[in-house]
Design a protein around this motif. Structure first.
Motif, PDB file in Angstrom:
ATOM      1  N   ALA A  45       4.888 -11.663 -66.981  1.00  0.00           N
ATOM      2  CA  ALA A  45       3.918 -12.398 -67.793  1.00  0.00           C
ATOM      3  C   ALA A  45       3.405 -11.532 -68.944  1.00  0.00           C
ATOM      4  O   ALA A  45       3.186 -12.030 -70.048  1.00  0.00           O
ATOM      5  CB  ALA A  45       2.763 -12.887 -66.926  1.00  0.00           C
ATOM      6  N   THR A  46       3.227 -10.248 -68.685  1.00  0.00           N
ATOM      7  CA  THR A  46       2.760  -9.343 -69.740  1.00  0.00           C
ATOM      8  C   THR A  46       3.785  -9.252 -70.862  1.00  0.00           C
ATOM      9  O   THR A  46       3.443  -9.342 -72.046  1.00  0.00           O
ATOM     10  CB  THR A  46       2.454  -7.955 -69.160  1.00  0.00           C
ATOM     11  OG1 THR A  46       1.429  -8.096 -68.178  1.00  0.00           O
ATOM     12  CG2 THR A  46       2.012  -6.987 -70.236  1.00  0.00           C
ATOM     13  N   VAL A  47       5.051  -9.078 -70.508  1.00  0.00           N
ATOM     14  CA  VAL A  47       6.105  -8.991 -71.531  1.00  0.00           C
ATOM     15  C   VAL A  47       6.250 -10.334 -72.249  1.00  0.00           C
ATOM     16  O   VAL A  47       6.369 -10.381 -73.482  1.00  0.00           O
ATOM     17  CB  VAL A  47       7.445  -8.539 -70.914  1.00  0.00           C
ATOM     18  CG1 VAL A  47       8.557  -8.562 -71.962  1.00  0.00           C
ATOM     19  CG2 VAL A  47       7.309  -7.155 -70.301  1.00  0.00           C
ATOM     20  N   GLY A  48       6.228 -11.422 -71.499  1.00  0.00           N
ATOM     21  CA  GLY A  48       6.315 -12.745 -72.119  1.00  0.00           C
ATOM     22  C   GLY A  48       5.152 -13.005 -73.065  1.00  0.00           C
ATOM     23  O   GLY A  48       5.331 -13.543 -74.157  1.00  0.00           O
ATOM     24  N   HIS A  49       3.959 -12.607 -72.639  1.00  0.00           N
ATOM     25  CA  HIS A  49       2.766 -12.744 -73.476  1.00  0.00           C
ATOM     26  C   HIS A  49       2.908 -11.925 -74.764  1.00  0.00           C
ATOM     27  O   HIS A  49       2.601 -12.422 -75.855  1.00  0.00           O
ATOM     28  CB  HIS A  49       1.536 -12.295 -72.669  1.00  0.00           C
ATOM     29  CG  HIS A  49       0.330 -12.048 -73.482  1.00  0.00           C
ATOM     30  ND1 HIS A  49      -0.528 -13.047 -73.889  1.00  0.00           N
ATOM     31  CD2 HIS A  49      -0.179 -10.891 -73.982  1.00  0.00           C
ATOM     32  CE1 HIS A  49      -1.508 -12.519 -74.591  1.00  0.00           C
ATOM     33  NE2 HIS A  49      -1.325 -11.215 -74.670  1.00  0.00           N
ATOM     34  N   LEU A  50       3.375 -10.692 -74.639  1.00  0.00           N
ATOM     35  CA  LEU A  50       3.589  -9.832 -75.809  1.00  0.00           C
ATOM     36  C   LEU A  50       4.482 -10.552 -76.820  1.00  0.00           C
ATOM     37  O   LEU A  50       4.140 -10.649 -78.007  1.00  0.00           O
ATOM     38  CB  LEU A  50       4.218  -8.515 -75.360  1.00  0.00           C
ATOM     39  CG  LEU A  50       4.581  -7.462 -76.401  1.00  0.00           C
ATOM     40  CD1 LEU A  50       4.663  -6.103 -75.729  1.00  0.00           C
ATOM     41  CD2 LEU A  50       5.898  -7.750 -77.097  1.00  0.00           C
ATOM     42  N   ALA A  51       5.609 -11.084 -76.352  1.00  0.00           N
ATOM     43  CA  ALA A  51       6.552 -11.762 -77.247  1.00  0.00           C
ATOM     44  C   ALA A  51       5.948 -13.043 -77.816  1.00  0.00           C
ATOM     45  O   ALA A  51       6.074 -13.323 -79.014  1.00  0.00           O
ATOM     46  CB  ALA A  51       7.849 -12.058 -76.499  1.00  0.00           C
ATOM     47  N   VAL A 146       1.996  -2.290 -78.737  1.00  0.00           N
ATOM     48  CA  VAL A 146       1.799  -0.949 -78.178  1.00  0.00           C
ATOM     49  C   VAL A 146       0.835  -1.000 -76.987  1.00  0.00           C
ATOM     50  O   VAL A 146       1.072  -0.355 -75.964  1.00  0.00           O
ATOM     51  CB  VAL A 146       1.323   0.036 -79.264  1.00  0.00           C
ATOM     52  CG1 VAL A 146       0.945   1.379 -78.660  1.00  0.00           C
ATOM     53  CG2 VAL A 146       2.415   0.211 -80.330  1.00  0.00           C
ATOM     54  N   TYR A 147      -0.225  -1.778 -77.105  1.00  0.00           N
ATOM     55  CA  TYR A 147      -1.191  -1.920 -76.016  1.00  0.00           C
ATOM     56  C   TYR A 147      -0.491  -2.386 -74.732  1.00  0.00           C
ATOM     57  O   TYR A 147      -0.700  -1.823 -73.650  1.00  0.00           O
ATOM     58  CB  TYR A 147      -2.292  -2.917 -76.412  1.00  0.00           C
ATOM     59  CG  TYR A 147      -3.224  -3.254 -75.286  1.00  0.00           C
ATOM     60  CD1 TYR A 147      -4.332  -2.456 -75.014  1.00  0.00           C
ATOM     61  CD2 TYR A 147      -2.994  -4.370 -74.484  1.00  0.00           C
ATOM     62  CE1 TYR A 147      -5.190  -2.762 -73.969  1.00  0.00           C
ATOM     63  CE2 TYR A 147      -3.848  -4.673 -73.434  1.00  0.00           C
ATOM     64  CZ  TYR A 147      -4.943  -3.876 -73.177  1.00  0.00           C
ATOM     65  OH  TYR A 147      -5.778  -4.173 -72.138  1.00  0.00           O
ATOM     66  N   HIS A 148       0.330  -3.435 -74.861  1.00  0.00           N
ATOM     67  CA  HIS A 148       0.990  -3.968 -73.663  1.00  0.00           C
ATOM     68  C   HIS A 148       2.112  -3.056 -73.164  1.00  0.00           C
ATOM     69  O   HIS A 148       2.401  -3.041 -71.971  1.00  0.00           O
ATOM     70  CB  HIS A 148       1.445  -5.398 -73.881  1.00  0.00           C
ATOM     71  CG  HIS A 148       0.299  -6.363 -73.817  1.00  0.00           C
ATOM     72  ND1 HIS A 148      -0.494  -6.507 -72.701  1.00  0.00           N
ATOM     73  CD2 HIS A 148      -0.210  -7.198 -74.743  1.00  0.00           C
ATOM     74  CE1 HIS A 148      -1.426  -7.402 -72.924  1.00  0.00           C
ATOM     75  NE2 HIS A 148      -1.287  -7.836 -74.167  1.00  0.00           N
ATOM     76  N   GLU A 151       0.224  -0.792 -70.980  1.00  0.00           N
ATOM     77  CA  GLU A 151      -0.109  -1.499 -69.744  1.00  0.00           C
ATOM     78  C   GLU A 151       1.103  -1.576 -68.821  1.00  0.00           C
ATOM     79  O   GLU A 151       0.994  -1.360 -67.603  1.00  0.00           O
ATOM     80  CB  GLU A 151      -0.606  -2.899 -70.098  1.00  0.00           C
ATOM     81  CG  GLU A 151      -1.101  -3.687 -68.917  1.00  0.00           C
ATOM     82  CD  GLU A 151      -1.622  -5.048 -69.330  1.00  0.00           C
ATOM     83  OE1 GLU A 151      -2.535  -5.527 -68.641  1.00  0.00           O
ATOM     84  OE2 GLU A 151      -1.129  -5.635 -70.320  1.00  0.00           O
ATOM     85  N   LEU A 152       2.272  -1.857 -69.387  1.00  0.00           N
ATOM     86  CA  LEU A 152       3.508  -1.857 -68.596  1.00  0.00           C
ATOM     87  C   LEU A 152       3.750  -0.485 -67.984  1.00  0.00           C
ATOM     88  O   LEU A 152       4.102  -0.378 -66.804  1.00  0.00           O
ATOM     89  CB  LEU A 152       4.705  -2.240 -69.466  1.00  0.00           C
ATOM     90  CG  LEU A 152       4.835  -3.690 -69.865  1.00  0.00           C
ATOM     91  CD1 LEU A 152       5.926  -3.843 -70.900  1.00  0.00           C
ATOM     92  CD2 LEU A 152       5.118  -4.554 -68.657  1.00  0.00           C
ATOM     93  N   ASN A 153       3.572   0.540 -68.781  1.00  0.00           N
ATOM     94  CA  ASN A 153       3.794   1.902 -68.281  1.00  0.00           C
ATOM     95  C   ASN A 153       2.864   2.243 -67.125  1.00  0.00           C
ATOM     96  O   ASN A 153       3.266   2.928 -66.185  1.00  0.00           O
ATOM     97  CB  ASN A 153       3.670   2.921 -69.408  1.00  0.00           C
ATOM     98  CG  ASN A 153       4.943   3.019 -70.212  1.00  0.00           C
ATOM     99  OD1 ASN A 153       6.007   2.587 -69.772  1.00  0.00           O
ATOM    100  ND2 ASN A 153       4.846   3.587 -71.395  1.00  0.00           N
ATOM    101  N   GLU A 154       1.653   1.772 -67.174  1.00  0.00           N
ATOM    102  CA  GLU A 154       0.720   1.998 -66.069  1.00  0.00           C
ATOM    103  C   GLU A 154       1.279   1.407 -64.774  1.00  0.00           C
ATOM    104  O   GLU A 154       1.317   2.076 -63.733  1.00  0.00           O
ATOM    105  CB  GLU A 154      -0.622   1.354 -66.413  1.00  0.00           C
ATOM    106  CG  GLU A 154      -1.641   1.424 -65.305  1.00  0.00           C
ATOM    107  CD  GLU A 154      -2.892   0.624 -65.615  1.00  0.00           C
ATOM    108  OE1 GLU A 154      -3.808   0.681 -64.777  1.00  0.00           O
ATOM    109  OE2 GLU A 154      -2.965  -0.058 -66.658  1.00  0.00           O
ATOM    110  N   ALA A 155       1.746   0.175 -64.838  1.00  0.00           N
ATOM    111  CA  ALA A 155       2.292  -0.482 -63.652  1.00  0.00           C
ATOM    112  C   ALA A 155       3.626   0.138 -63.230  1.00  0.00           C
ATOM    113  O   ALA A 155       3.883   0.325 -62.041  1.00  0.00           O
ATOM    114  CB  ALA A 155       2.470  -1.976 -63.916  1.00  0.00           C
TER     115      ALA A 155
END
Length: 168
Positions: A45-51, A146-148, A151-155
């Protein structure tokens, strides 16, 4: 591409995109289902939201063409994470979404000029506060990416998976 376009100001963005895309392409459905915490979105969802937000800001808000070439033809109303957590996207679907939406970014980098960055865009149909310059919009989209990624890197780090290595 003209020497007066904004591409040089965002020269690292295509490399960041490639690194994000390559990292996402390696993730399994189980890995994409990882949540940084119980109240946050799964990675898909994070990657989809980014796009999707690229389409919202550049096409829906700023009026650039290309939304119809992406999976997010109604980005103002339906984006992964924001409005849709019921339809998980696979790595293949996410890579295709990143590719399609980054083509819009690429076109903007090659079409918008430094002089255009001060132009105001007003979307009264969204409300009276929806007034931003083109410069604000492109900086918003870049910093959102970059923000997301962070966030991905954190997970990914918590799950012991390889990171999106933006800086090499």
């Amino acid at each position: 591409m003209s020497d007066h376009t904004i591409r040089r100001a965002f020269s690292v963005w295509p490399e960041y995109e490639r690194r994000l895309r390559d990292a996402v392409a390696t993730l399994t459905d189980d890995q994409l289902a990882v949540r940084p915490s119980a109240e946050r979105w799964p990675l898909w969802a994070t990657v989809g939201h980014l796009a999707c937000q690229r389409v919202f800001w550049l096409c829906d808000f700023a009026g650039e063409p290309g939304a119809e070439t992406t999976p997010f033809t109604d980005a103002a109303h339906v984006c992964p994470g924001d409005e849709d957590l019921e339809h998980p996207l696979s790595a293949t679907e996410l890579v295709e979404a990143l590719d399609a939406t980054f083509r819009i970014v690429e076109a903007v980098l090659d079409r918008w000029t430094v002089d255009m960055l001060a132009e105001e865009i007003r979307r009264d149909d969204y409300g009276p506060d929806w007034v931003h310059t083109r410069g604000w919009v492109i900086q918003r989209v870049f910093s959102h990416d970059v923000y997301h990624c962070a966030e991905l890197n954190e997970a990914l780090a918590r799950a012991g998976l390889p990171l999106v290595a933006l800086w090499g």
